[in-house]
Write a protein that holds these residues in place. Structure first.
Motif, short mmCIF file in Angstrom:
data_model
loop_
_atom_site.label_atom_id
_atom_site.label_comp_id
_atom_site.label_asym_id
_atom_site.label_seq_id
_atom_site.Cartn_x
_atom_site.Cartn_y
_atom_site.Cartn_z
N GLY A 1 0.81 -1.20 0.00
CA GLY A 1 0.00 0.00 0.00
C GLY A 1 0.85 1.25 0.00
O GLY A 1 2.08 1.19 0.14
N PRO A 2 0.22 2.41 -0.16
CA PRO A 2 0.96 3.67 -0.19
C PRO A 2 1.50 4.02 1.20
O PRO A 2 1.12 3.41 2.20
CB PRO A 2 -0.10 4.68 -0.65
CG PRO A 2 -1.40 4.09 -0.23
CD PRO A 2 -1.23 2.60 -0.35
N CYS B 1 -0.33 4.04 5.19
CA CYS B 1 -1.59 3.28 5.15
C CYS B 1 -1.72 2.29 6.31
O CYS B 1 -2.75 1.63 6.44
CB CYS B 1 -1.73 2.54 3.82
SG CYS B 1 -0.51 1.24 3.59
N GLY B 2 -0.68 2.14 7.14
CA GLY B 2 -0.78 1.26 8.30
C GLY B 2 -0.03 -0.05 8.22
O GLY B 2 -0.01 -0.82 9.17
N LYS B 3 0.63 -0.30 7.10
CA LYS B 3 1.28 -1.61 6.93
C LYS B 3 2.49 -1.79 7.86
O LYS B 3 2.66 -2.86 8.45
CB LYS B 3 1.66 -1.84 5.47
CG LYS B 3 2.52 -0.77 4.83
CD LYS B 3 2.59 -0.95 3.32
CE LYS B 3 3.62 -0.01 2.69
NZ LYS B 3 3.23 1.42 2.83
N VAL C 1 -3.69 -5.70 0.53
CA VAL C 1 -3.61 -4.31 0.11
C VAL C 1 -4.26 -3.43 1.18
O VAL C 1 -5.43 -3.62 1.54
CB VAL C 1 -4.33 -4.09 -1.24
CG1 VAL C 1 -4.20 -2.63 -1.67
CG2 VAL C 1 -3.75 -5.00 -2.32
N PHE C 2 -3.45 -2.48 1.71
CA PHE C 2 -3.91 -1.59 2.77
C PHE C 2 -4.33 -0.23 2.19
O PHE C 2 -3.72 0.28 1.25
CB PHE C 2 -2.78 -1.34 3.77
CG PHE C 2 -2.63 -2.41 4.83
CD1 PHE C 2 -2.94 -2.14 6.15
CD2 PHE C 2 -2.17 -3.67 4.49
CE1 PHE C 2 -2.79 -3.12 7.12
CE2 PHE C 2 -2.01 -4.65 5.45
CZ PHE C 2 -2.32 -4.38 6.78
N ARG C 3 -5.34 0.34 2.83
CA ARG C 3 -5.73 1.72 2.55
C ARG C 3 -6.31 2.33 3.81
O ARG C 3 -7.26 1.78 4.38
CB ARG C 3 -6.76 1.79 1.42
CG ARG C 3 -7.08 3.24 1.01
CD ARG C 3 -8.23 3.30 0.03
NE ARG C 3 -8.34 4.65 -0.53
CZ ARG C 3 -9.36 5.07 -1.26
NH1 ARG C 3 -10.36 4.24 -1.54
NH2 ARG C 3 -9.40 6.31 -1.72
N ILE D 1 -7.48 -3.34 5.49
CA ILE D 1 -7.17 -4.20 4.34
C ILE D 1 -8.38 -4.16 3.41
O ILE D 1 -9.50 -4.53 3.79
CB ILE D 1 -6.89 -5.65 4.78
CG1 ILE D 1 -5.59 -5.71 5.59
CG2 ILE D 1 -6.79 -6.58 3.56
CD1 ILE D 1 -5.25 -7.09 6.13
N VAL D 2 -8.16 -3.69 2.19
CA VAL D 2 -9.27 -3.59 1.24
C VAL D 2 -9.34 -4.81 0.33
O VAL D 2 -10.39 -5.06 -0.28
CB VAL D 2 -9.16 -2.30 0.40
CG1 VAL D 2 -9.40 -1.09 1.28
CG2 VAL D 2 -7.81 -2.18 -0.30
#
Length: 382
Positions: free
Chosen positions: A39-40, A43-45, A213-215, A219-220
């Motif tokens: 993720g960008p 984003c929390g990753k 995938v984080f946003r 997780i989306v």
């Protein structure tokens, strides 16, 4: 092996307001698999990864490793079972490479013969000569070499879990490709359970068994690389994986994956043309490959030319101008087909024996079908 249940991290800002950096995350990483947190920035990753290693305490939720809730686990026991790799490497400048690699084994009381043997084994895994490098200091090595050492240092005590925070991000593109490949080869042998943070979609596709995938802390989508490209969950995922996501799928499928599912039909130079035609007619194929006694492709015979022809296949043999290897991905295969201006070509194994064939039509059909090789069970109760 790693299970996150409703994991949340809330921070308080200077103005007193709170925000959730990680918001109710649920994720499973089965034993022996590599999960990429993608993720960008922001984003929390990375926060999620640090909570697994307990560098940051969760605000809510559970982290289970091998079924055990880590909440009541002491930090030393937890981290003995986890290897940790970061982008900044963090080698000790006053220690030799051997001493850097064996920090944890020495702390655990391994004897010299054992930890020295382990260092040599790991150096071999990343194609670095132990005799040449183990007695050097970090400043005597390139950035790419230091990054390799950072990765294998995390593996020195053979932990079952490996956490990696953008481990190859500071390395130049050429070295990054080499190190990623070496790490992937190593992972295939060691089968560690890995969580790897990345913002690079190509790295995620290359390394991950599954990609989360984080946003904005959530997780989306969590899916296999192939499924992620074929069926992005929403517009955000689709834009993040790129407009060329359909073509990226070709990188995920090897020629051997395709030919292993095929019925292999071949003839010899001495096979009568009538017999070759009958095989092609029965199986509705336009040409058949001619192989030698070792199973290596010599060329092909066309169905329309073999119809009503006498003699054997040697008389109507067309040579191949290009062949593909079983380890080639479909993008390489397609490139070869275009370069040689041909619609199909044979695929051979490591010994040069015929494995099957791949055509432009097959590749087009695969891409347009949207089918995926593997869907993941991502539910927390799996």
């Amino acid at each position: 092996m790693i299970k996150l249940e409703n994991l949340t991290k809330q921070f308080t800002q200077k103005n007193g307001q709170t925000f959730k950096a990680v918001d109710n995350v649920n994720l499973n990483v089965p034993e022996g698999e590599m999960c990429v947190l993608l993720g960008p920035s922001g984003c929390g990753k990375t926060t999620t990864l640090k909570m697994v290693n307990r560098l940051i305490a969760p605000s809510a939720g559970k982290i289970l490793i091998n079924g055990e809730d880590t909440t009541g686990m002491d930090t030393v026991t937890l981290r003995r079972n986890i290897g940790y790799v970061i982008q900044q490497i963090g080698l000790f400048p006053n220690m030799t490479i051997e001493e850097n690699i064996t920090v944890v084994p020495r702390m655990l009381g391994w004897d010299r013969a054992r930890y020295k043997s382990r260092a040599e084994e790991l150096m071999d895994m990343v194609a670095m000569d132990p005799k040449k490098f183990l007695n050097r200091y970090p400043k005597e090595m390139s950035g790419g070499q230091q990054q390799r050492i950072g990765v294998i240092r995390a593996l020195a005590a053979d932990p079952p879990v490996l956490l990696m925070d953008e481990p190859f991000g500071a390395v130049d593109p050429i070295n990054r490709e080499v190190i990623q490949t070496q790490f992937l080869d190593m992972q295939r042998k060691l089968k560690k359970t890995v969580m790897l943070v990345s913002h690079d979609i190509d790295e995620a596709l290359k390394l991950g068994d599954r990609i989360a995938v984080f946003r904005q802390g959530r997780i989306v989508q969590c899916a296999s690389p192939d499924e992620l490209l074929a069926k992005p969950a929403n517009e955000f995922v689709g834009s993040f994986v790129g407009q060329d996501r359909t073509l990226k799928r070709l990188l995920l499928v090897s020629a051997g994956d395709v030919t292993d599912q095929q019925q292999t039909l071949t003839v010899r130079k001495s096979t009568p043309l009538a017999e070759a035609f009958a095989i092609m007619d029965e199986n509705d194929i336009r040409a058949i490959t001619v192989v030698d006694v070792d199973g290596k492709p010599l060329g092909f015979v066309k169905r329309r030319e073999a119809r009503n022809a006498s003699g054997d296949c040697a008389e109507l043999l067309h040579p191949f101008h290009v062949t593909g290897k079983a380890e080639d991905n479909l993008r390489v295969v397609l490139s070869k087909l275009y370069e040689s201006n041909t619609s199909w070509m044979p695929i051979v194994d490591e010994e040069g024996r015929y494995n099957g064939e791949i055509s432009q039509d097959y590749i087009a059909d695969y891409l347009s079908s949207g089918r995926t090789r593997r869907a993941l069970n991502i539910h927390t109760d799996s």
